[in-house]
Design an enzyme around this catalytic site. Structure first.
Site, short mmCIF file in Angstrom:
data_model
loop_
_atom_site.label_atom_id
_atom_site.label_comp_id
_atom_site.label_asym_id
_atom_site.label_seq_id
_atom_site.Cartn_x
_atom_site.Cartn_y
_atom_site.Cartn_z
N HIS A 311 0.81 -1.23 0.00
CA HIS A 311 0.00 0.00 0.00
C HIS A 311 0.83 1.27 0.00
CE1 HIS A 311 -3.98 -1.85 0.87
NE2 HIS A 311 -3.23 -2.79 1.41
N LYS A 491 -7.82 13.49 5.18
CA LYS A 491 -7.01 12.27 5.06
C LYS A 491 -5.99 12.29 6.20
CE LYS A 491 -6.09 13.70 0.85
NZ LYS A 491 -6.34 12.51 0.06
N ARG A 492 -5.25 11.21 6.40
CA ARG A 492 -4.23 11.23 7.45
C ARG A 492 -3.30 12.43 7.23
NH1 ARG A 492 -0.58 6.83 6.61
NH2 ARG A 492 -1.39 6.73 4.52
N LYS A 497 1.35 13.95 1.78
CA LYS A 497 0.01 14.33 1.31
C LYS A 497 -0.10 15.84 1.15
CE LYS A 497 -2.19 10.33 3.51
NZ LYS A 497 -2.88 9.62 2.41
N THR A 598 -8.17 6.94 -1.63
CA THR A 598 -9.54 6.46 -1.82
C THR A 598 -10.53 7.57 -1.53
OG1 THR A 598 -9.29 5.49 0.38
CG2 THR A 598 -9.23 3.98 -1.48
N LYS A 602 -14.30 8.82 -3.26
CA LYS A 602 -15.52 9.15 -2.52
C LYS A 602 -16.02 10.55 -2.90
CE LYS A 602 -13.65 6.31 1.10
NZ LYS A 602 -12.68 6.32 2.21
#
Ligand code: C3B
Length: 760
Positions: A311, A491-492, A497, A598, A602
């Site tokens: 992942h 998100k985390r 990110k 992901t 969404k």
């Protein structure tokens, strides 16, 4: 048996019941309805082993999947009771952290729905991931006692117990189960182990606890702080506890279904979700040995049964454990790991692929790749980077093992449940076949010029923004304006990110407003993220976002144009409110670093437009919706990888070369921020950006500004915006986890579909 009404589960009229009594009645109703439908069976069963299952609240999801939602809601309403109040009181099981755990939950939903015999295997953490709140503009952590609610819960204690031997002591465990209901189908189970000697009294203040008493603390928290050796060792204890229980259960069950263990691969598929469950491989080999199977055959059985999903390419997430840790935790595995190491050494000299390196560290991913039959990445670009760069020497050894399985999400939770108005509009427009076959969403494309439909999309978005605003007010007392553009990054919190890039944009926008350049329309920036408790810079980023939010809010002019909000304790429940309300979906990771993402899927399904880099699954979204329906910016993965390889990135040259960037960075540690913030934290963050900026925010700053201006400008023309949103919804079908699971099953698991009807 026909499932009765809710009132048959209470001993007094529904109107007279407390909420708790009603909730417990619902638990019983759902349990009976699930049993009535039956569990997916078959000779071969999938065991999806994962440290995380971020399942979210289950009440509405189960009622929808069982087809009971409307009748229960109406029955309650007829007695003056409100189903949504009961949904509110449910506590969210916090058994996961981010995408990896949520993916596991979506996969279980899809397996159950598709009739595949499949269970999840993990740990019954008492507190799961921490609860986040903000004090002094900083993240604080406290235990999230998701089971301590005075109610029964979805977790069912079974009478199955196991014994797990650690170096020097044994523990006993109990198996718990949570039903995973399939949509209009049978069910699977999430099977979670707890250690019988767990003792929550070893928790001190916040989430700190006595790390040494493993018999007591083993299953208290997901991802205990690993900044010291005791914490790291505890993770190894947890991992071995998970896989030893799991392997024993799997062997027992397969034997009960008729396996003689030599043919285990006809009875079990084990999917190893990231490296946390890797020790299941040597544990299986060890247990097969106890059953009299010779080492070589046991290795080959384990290989036929196990498959591994990668992942991430981030080195720190590809676990390596000092061999002496494993020796302390599970000395019985050492001879096996040594033999596996020797097998590799005898056939290949490349140091990169060895199981144990020259420092005595055991490389978990390397065990997975050598000793499983399938290695998959989670988006096309990610798999390609694994093959060509990160795992290239392995790909040369085993090209046939590598395959891609682009992630997906369950549309039951991420549309039907969380955005009922949109789901209703879709059904009204194209019928309800899309609920079973998400590719049918493409039928929406024929309605792109239907002005009435686009207008309705716009109204639904507006309504969802109002709903979110009300939720946020109740949740943390923050007011947001539904007339503003909702620009969301949730998100985390991780530097790759790049929430910090978004922060720099906000800073720049604030400075622009101060300089008199006023935007057309207010932007409300909504961040949702937890930072790992020991990840200092991530916490600094949260701090800076909150501080900037305060600075902007205190400014009478700027606050008319900009709002910066950090949502407290972001989790699945918050996501279910937030995502349907988003206009813009921020997917701005450094190209090559986000394996898939992901939330991008969404948001797309809920009609938000993506502003993103060409990273992870964004690449596939861009291909599907076409250039005109997505906003992309920034350097591509090839450029980024080449820059890393050259090693010549100098953030200061960008800082010196762009006045807007310089001003924004300087502002972060300037007087206004220092007035509300902590000097050490703001200073550290600024220095990190200027001195290192490992995830290369500065090179993308300029193109981010340009593209974001275009996005915010385009929102004004709602007609053309909603047309783009419609194309995104229509093309989201590919990202149904049903598609992903069908591919896993076709290529890796080969399970039979249980198409029989009725009970177990
Ligand atoms: C995540 C990755 O960061 C995401 O890109 C990916 O979409 C999901 O997994 C699911 O595949 N991930 C995570 O949440 N936790 C990890 N330890 C590693 C990856």
């Amino acid at each position: 048996m026909k499932i009765a009404t809710l009132s048959s589960y209470t001993d007094k009229p529904l109107a007279d019941c407390t909420d708790l009594e009603l909730f417990n009645a619902l638990l019983s109703l759902v349990a009976d309805a699930t049993r009535e439908r039956g569990y997916n069976q078959g000779k071969k069963r999938l065991y999806y082993i994962s440290a995380e299952f971020l399942i979210g609240k289950l009440l509405s999801n189960n009622l929808i999947n069982l087809g009971l939602y409307d009748s229960v809601r109406d029955e309650l309403a007829a007695c003056g009771r409100d189903l949504s109040a009961l949904e509110e009181m449910e506590l969210e099981p916090s058994l996961g952290n981010g995408g990896l755990g949520r993916l596991a939950a979506c996969f279980l939903d899809s397996c159950a729905t598709l009739g595949l015999p499949a269970d999840g295997i993990g740990l019954a953490y008492h507190c799961g991931l921490f609860r986040q709140n903000f004090a002094d503009n900083r993240q604080c952590e406290s235990p999230d006692y998701w089971l301590r609610w005075g109610q029964d819960s979805w977790l069912r204690r079974t009478s199955r117990h196991f014994r797990v031997s650690f170096g020097g002591f044994d523990v006993t465990s109990t198996l718990y189960e949570i039903d995973v209901t399939g949509y209009e189908g049978k069910s699977g189970k999430l099977r979670l182990f707890d250690v019988d000697s767990a003792d929550e009294r070893v928790i001190h203040s916040g989430i700190s606890f006595d790390k040494d008493d493993v018999t007591k603390n083993l299953t208290l928290f997901l991802y205990p702080d690993d900044s010291d050796d005791a914490g790291r060792l505890l993770r190894v204890y947890q991992e071995y506890f998970m896989v030893s229980n799991g392997a024993q259960l799997i062997l027992d069950e397969c034997q009960a279904r008729g396996s003689n263990l030599h043919d285990l691969a006809d009875y079990a598929a084990i999917q190893i979700n990231d490296t946390h469950p890797t020790m299941v491989i040597p544990e299986l080999i060890r247990l097969l040995g106890e059953h009299g199977i010779a080492f070589d055959e046991a290795v080959s059985i384990a290989r036929d049964v196990c498959a591994y999903t990668n992942h991430t390419i981030l080195a720190e997430a590809l676990e390596t454990w000092p061999k002496h840790f494993i020796e302390q935790v599970a000395p019985q595995l050492i001879p096996i790991i040594d033999q596996l190491d020797k097998l590799v050494r005898d056939s290949c000299e490349d140091p990169f692929v060895q199981v144990i390196d020259e420092h005595g560290n055991v490389h978990m991913a390397n065990i997975d790749i050598h000793f499983s039959h399938s290695v998959n990445g989670v988006a096309a670009l990610h798999t390609k980077i694994l093959e060509d760069v990160e795992l290239a020497p392995f790909y040369k050894l085993y090209p046939e093992k590598f395959n891609n399985k682009t992630n997906g999400i369950t549309f039951r939770r991420w549309c039907i449940e969380c955005n009922p108005e949109l789901a209703g509009l879709i059904t009204q427009t194209i019928g309800d076949d899309w609920k079973h076959d998400a590719t049918r969403l493409e039928d929406l494309l024929a309605h792109q010029d239907d002005d009435g439909l686009l207008d309705q999309l716009s109204k639904i978005k507006r309504h969802n923004k109002e709903r979110f605003a009300a939720w946020l007010r109740a949740h943390q007392g923050t007011e947001v304006d539904p007339d503003a553009i909702f620009d969301v990054q949730s998100k985390r919190l991780h530097e790759y990110k790049r929430q910090q890039l978004n922060l720099l944009w906000a800073t720049n926008t604030y400075l622009q407003v101060k300089a008199g350049k006023l935007p057309e329309r207010k932007v409300c920036m909504l961040f949702g993220a937890k930072a790992a408790p020991a990840y200092t810079i991530a916490k600094d980023i949260i701090h800076a976002i909150i501080c900037l939010g305060k600075v902007v809010a205190a400014d009478p002019v700027a606050s008319q144009y900009l709002q910066v909000v950090m949502i407290e304790n972001y989790n699945v429940t918050a996501a279910e409110r937030l995502i349907p309300a988003a206009d813009v979906s921020e997917q701005i990771s450094l190209a090559s670093k986000e394996a898939s993402g992901t939330s991008n899927m969404k948001f797309m399904l809920n009609g938000a437009l993506t502003l993103g880099t060409m990273d992870g699954a964004n690449v596939e979204i861009a291909e599907l919706v076409g250039k005109g329906n997505i906003y992309t910016f920034g350097e591509g993965s090839d450029e980024v990888i080449a820059r890393y390889q050259r090693g010549d990135y100098d953030p200061r040259s960008y800082y010196e070369g762009d006045e807007r960037l310089k001003e924004a960075v300087d502002f972060l540690r300037g007087p206004q921020m220092l007035e509300v913030g902590n000097a050490e934290s703001l200073e550290r963050l600024t220095e990190e950006l200027l001195g290192k900026d490992w995830f290369m925010t500065f090179p993308d700053f300029d193109s981010y500004l340009t593209e974001k201006a275009r996005v915010l400008n385009d929102v004004a023309d709602q007609h053309s915006w909603q047309r783009k949103a419609l194309v995104n919804i229509a093309k989201a079908g590919f990202f149904s986890s049903d598609r992903t699971i069908e591919q896993y099953n076709r290529d890796i698991w080969h399970l039979g579909v249980d198409s029989s009807r009725g009970c177990e």
